[in-house]
Design an enzyme around this catalytic site. Structure first.
Site, mmCIF file in Angstrom:
data_model
loop_
_atom_site.group_PDB
_atom_site.id
_atom_site.type_symbol
_atom_site.label_atom_id
_atom_site.label_comp_id
_atom_site.label_asym_id
_atom_site.label_seq_id
_atom_site.Cartn_x
_atom_site.Cartn_y
_atom_site.Cartn_z
ATOM 1 N N SER A 1 20.609 73.240 -93.811
ATOM 2 C CA SER A 1 21.856 73.928 -94.136
ATOM 3 C C SER A 1 21.654 75.094 -95.093
ATOM 4 O O SER A 1 20.799 75.044 -95.991
ATOM 5 C CB SER A 1 22.832 72.923 -94.765
ATOM 6 N N GLU B 1 23.534 75.685 -97.396
ATOM 7 C CA GLU B 1 23.904 75.195 -98.717
ATOM 8 C C GLU B 1 22.671 74.945 -99.591
ATOM 9 O O GLU B 1 22.776 74.908 -100.821
ATOM 10 C CB GLU B 1 24.729 73.909 -98.600
ATOM 11 N N TYR C 1 25.139 67.197 -101.648
ATOM 12 C CA TYR C 1 24.867 67.418 -100.223
ATOM 13 C C TYR C 1 23.702 68.372 -100.039
ATOM 14 O O TYR C 1 22.785 68.115 -99.248
ATOM 15 C CB TYR C 1 26.116 67.988 -99.547
#
Length: 330
Positions: free
Chosen positions: A124, A126, A147
């Site tokens: 990801s 992120e 996460y």
């Protein structure tokens, strides 16, 4: 002989689009699903009769081993995760177990029971967190949520198993990708659903958190094509998948409301409950490597993406007298 693919997270947004793509290419599909009292097959119900579903859980090694032995896949796509960033703050241990350690469990199942299978790990954007934009494959990670930290663990686990056991293992570092199939817990879907409800007279306001955060938003249907292309290469490698454009949440809101002829400022309210402890100001990817090596480019524009999401939500809330239709103000 048809190739076989095992997809974790097959009932999610990406899993459903990937299943369609692979079925169109003649694959035999196995989908890993958790044992739930009321399973949700909404996103794949139109192709469910062409998929073999296997029960399994990323927190349970034995179930993954059995799934791998049963499917004997040529390709494995790990799309399952606790993928909602906001929830990861409330459930950091669960997020680490599923999103982080779950990758190791799948890799172990591949290593022991299907070592020739090609593996795709859904990493990801992120993971980049506070890193300066644009981000590419050489950008240093600076995760800003439980996460994101779990995804970094899964990313390096994939590389470690590739280098240690000579597995064909790839990371797709996907930037934000949305679609009409997006879950309501994600801000983009919350916005388009809210716009449709307001347009159809079912709601009077939309409450949101940080409107200044910028993201690189693409269409999930485009992005699963990149996943598949990664596993068709002769050698495994990691790729950033992105549009190269960033838009603020405010821009997304403006585009969504404008598509139905409304001014967002009359309806959107700021709500502190939706602010994160640590937010990421901007994520914008550089997918030059994917373009040059995979021949991949996104086909759907930001405006087209927002429009298709709003249109689908309007259909969902359409009134019986047909006065709530796309592009027409009631």
């Amino acid at each position: 002989m048809a190739k076989a693919a095992l997809i974790t997270g097959i009932t999610g947004q990406d899993g459903s689009y990937l299943a369609e793509l692979l079925l169109d290419n003649g694959y035999e599909i196995y989908g890993l699903i958790r044992r739930l009292s009321t399973p949700n097959f909404t996103r794949v119900e139109h192709v469910a009769d062409r998929i073999t579903f296997l029960e399994g859980d990323l927190t349970d090694q034995s179930s993954l081993n059995i799934a791998m032995q049963t499917a004997q896949p040529d390709e494995v796509y790990n799309l399952a995760a606790q993928s909602f960033v906001a929830t990861s703050w409330n459930q950091p241990v669960l997020t680490g177990d599923v999103t982080g350690l779950g990758v190791i469990r799948i890799l172990e199942a591949i290593r022991q029971f299907s070592p020739d299978a090609k593996f795709y790990q859904a990493s990801s954007s992120e993971m980049f967190g506070a890193a300066e934009s644009p981000q590419n494959e050489q950008t240093v990670f600076h995760p800003r949520s439980p996460y994101a930290v779990a995804k970094v663990y899964g990313y390096y686990s994939t590389i470690n198993y590739k280098e240690s056991y000579n597995l064909f293992a790839c990371n797709g570092i996907l930037f934000n990708h949305e679609s009409p199939r997006r879950g309501i817990e994600f801000v983009t879907k919350k916005i388009t659903d809210g716009v449709a409800r307001i347009h159809c007279g079912l709601s009077k306001e939309l409450r949101l958190g940080n409107l200044d955060a910028k993201r690189d938003w693409g269409f999930a249907g485009d992005y699963v094509r990149a996943m598949w292309l990664m596993l068709q290469q002769d050698k495994p490698d990691d790729y950033v998948i992105a549009t190269g454009e960033s838009h603020s949440v405010k821009e997304f809101v403006d585009e969504a409301f404008s598509s139905v002829g409304l001014d967002w400022q009359n309806y959107v309210k700021m709500d502190e409950r939706f602010m994160r402890p640590a937010d990421v100001p901007e994520l914008r990817g550089d997918a030059s490597k994917a373009k040059n090596k995979l021949g991949w480019v996104p086909l759907t524009s930001f405006k087209e993406l927002v429009s298709m999401m709003v249109e689908q939500d309007l259909i969902k809330y359409k009134k019986s007298d047909s006065d709530c239709i796309f592009g027409v103000k009631p």
